[in-house]
Design an enzyme around this catalytic site. Structure first.
Site, PDB file in Angstrom:
ATOM      1  N   SER A  69       0.826  -1.210   0.000  1.00 25.30           N
ATOM      2  CA  SER A  69       0.000   0.000   0.000  1.00 25.30           C
ATOM      3  C   SER A  69       0.858   1.257   0.000  1.00 25.30           C
ATOM      4  CB  SER A  69      -0.913   0.023   1.227  1.00 25.30           C
ATOM      5  OG  SER A  69      -1.764  -1.103   1.226  1.00 25.30           O
TER       6      SER A  69
HETATM    7  N1  SAH Z   1      -1.071  -4.294   3.683  1.00 24.02           N
HETATM    8  C1  SAH Z   1      -0.451  -4.907   2.528  1.00 24.02           C
HETATM    9  C2  SAH Z   1      -1.391  -4.842   1.343  1.00 24.02           C
HETATM   10  C3  SAH Z   1      -1.129  -5.919   0.352  1.00 24.02           C
HETATM   11  S1  SAH Z   1      -2.298  -5.937  -0.998  1.00 24.02           S
HETATM   12  C4  SAH Z   1       0.840  -4.200   2.205  1.00 24.02           C
HETATM   13  O1  SAH Z   1       0.910  -2.988   2.362  1.00 24.02           O
HETATM   14  O2  SAH Z   1       1.774  -4.847   1.743  1.00 24.02           O
HETATM   15  C5  SAH Z   1      -3.634  -6.858  -0.301  1.00 24.02           C
HETATM   16  C6  SAH Z   1      -3.331  -8.246   0.160  1.00 24.02           C
HETATM   17  O3  SAH Z   1      -4.580  -8.845   0.511  1.00 24.02           O
HETATM   18  C7  SAH Z   1      -2.696  -9.145  -0.885  1.00 24.02           C
HETATM   19  O4  SAH Z   1      -1.497  -9.685  -0.379  1.00 24.02           O
HETATM   20  C8  SAH Z   1      -3.749 -10.235  -1.116  1.00 24.02           C
HETATM   21  O5  SAH Z   1      -3.203 -11.517  -1.361  1.00 24.02           O
HETATM   22  C9  SAH Z   1      -4.506 -10.218   0.197  1.00 24.02           C
HETATM   23  N2  SAH Z   1      -5.853 -10.764   0.125  1.00 24.02           N
HETATM   24  C10 SAH Z   1      -6.790 -10.603  -0.851  1.00 24.02           C
HETATM   25  N3  SAH Z   1      -7.910 -11.284  -0.548  1.00 24.02           N
HETATM   26  C11 SAH Z   1      -7.687 -11.891   0.650  1.00 24.02           C
HETATM   27  C12 SAH Z   1      -8.467 -12.747   1.497  1.00 24.02           C
HETATM   28  N4  SAH Z   1      -9.700 -13.128   1.178  1.00 24.02           N
HETATM   29  N5  SAH Z   1      -7.914 -13.168   2.649  1.00 24.02           N
HETATM   30  C13 SAH Z   1      -6.652 -12.818   3.003  1.00 24.02           C
HETATM   31  N6  SAH Z   1      -5.877 -12.017   2.251  1.00 24.02           N
HETATM   32  C14 SAH Z   1      -6.377 -11.559   1.086  1.00 24.02           C
END
Ligand code: SAH
Length: 232
Positions: A69
């Site tokens: 993010s």
């Molecule tokens: N806070 C993280 C954001 C990563 S993007 C950062 O700053 O690095 C969002 C993440 O949510 C991805 O890694 C994706 O795999 C995860 N995600 C999407 N759907 C999900 C679900 N149903 N359960 C768990 N994780 C999920």
């Protein structure tokens, strides 16, 4: 810290400072949060090839079609959860859905007592775990699961942060919120890169029911149901 991080750590001090200034200009006020964002190296949460861009205020790819993010969004969501008063008592337990790189998790871990984080892509969890141990963070528990179901074992939570966007608020997350607890979640249809069709919501559980506030127009990767078993 590993050898290959040293050079970038030295040269990025000024760009880090600029990033914190920018977050302040954009309205982030909690000084404890700003201080922690100043002191948490974001470059270890991205691939080495992208490390030089780690202190820009942008989302960056982390593989598997996912992104780390944007720092402003991490700051905004964290402040929406803990408030603007740096002296407030720390929340006891916070659940994050979507560990991704682990950057948001690491910021939370230094501001609340215990963080639980759920991620559906296993290789991302392994990388995040290495980063937490490199930073000496021990108050984080990770689980490879579908976060749409929350993490019932440790509920109720004082706070829940969701870092991927569902089209509707998952019922399980509302159920796992403590009285007075806050859910910070982007909701809306999937968007094209740089589109901002989703709305960041803060939902507070009160004795009278759930109160909803609209915070920002945002752009997140979609919340996808089910676990992913890719191995790369
Ligand atoms: N806070 C993280 C954001 C990563 S993007 C950062 O700053 O690095 C969002 C993440 O949510 C991805 O890694 C994706 O795999 C995860 N995600 C999407 N759907 C999900 C679900 N149903 N359960 C768990 N994780 C999920």
């Amino acid at each position: 810290m590993k050898h290959h991080h040293i050079g970038i750590g030295m040269t990025s001090q000024r760009t880090r400072e600029r990033l914190i200034q920018r977050l302040q200009e954009e309205g982030i006020r909690n000084m404890a949060l700003l201080e922690i964002m100043r002191n948490t190296p974001r470059h270890i949460f991205v691939d080495e090839a992208l490390a030089s861009r780690a202190y820009e205020d942008t989302a960056l790819p982390i593989g598997h079609g996912q992104t780390i993010s944007q720092p402003y969004i991490v700051a905004r969501m964290t402040e929406a959860l803990i408030g603007t008063n740096p002296g407030a008592a720390p929340l006891a337990n916070v659940l994050e859905i979507g560990t991704g790189s682990g950057y948001q998790t690491a910021i939370l871990a230094r501001l609340v007592e215990q963080v639980y984080s759920v991620e559906r892509i296993d290789p991302l969890i392994k990388l995040a775990r290495q980063r937490f141990s490199e930073l000496g963070l021990r108050n984080i528990r990770l689980k490879h699961a579908d976060g749409i179901l929350g993490w019932p074992e440790y509920a109720p939570y004082d706070g829940i942060i969701v870092t991927a966007a569902p089209s509707e608020v998952p019922m399980a997350l509302l159920e796992q919120l403590a009285m007075g607890g806050r859910l910070i979640i982007p909701v809306g249809a999937p968007v094209e890169p740089n589109g901002r069709a989703q709305t960041l919501l803060r939902i507070t559980r009160t004795p009278e029911g759930f109160q909803q506030e609209k915070l920002d127009a945002v752009s997140f990767v979609p919340l996808v149901s089910g676990r992913d078993y890719s191995r790369v």
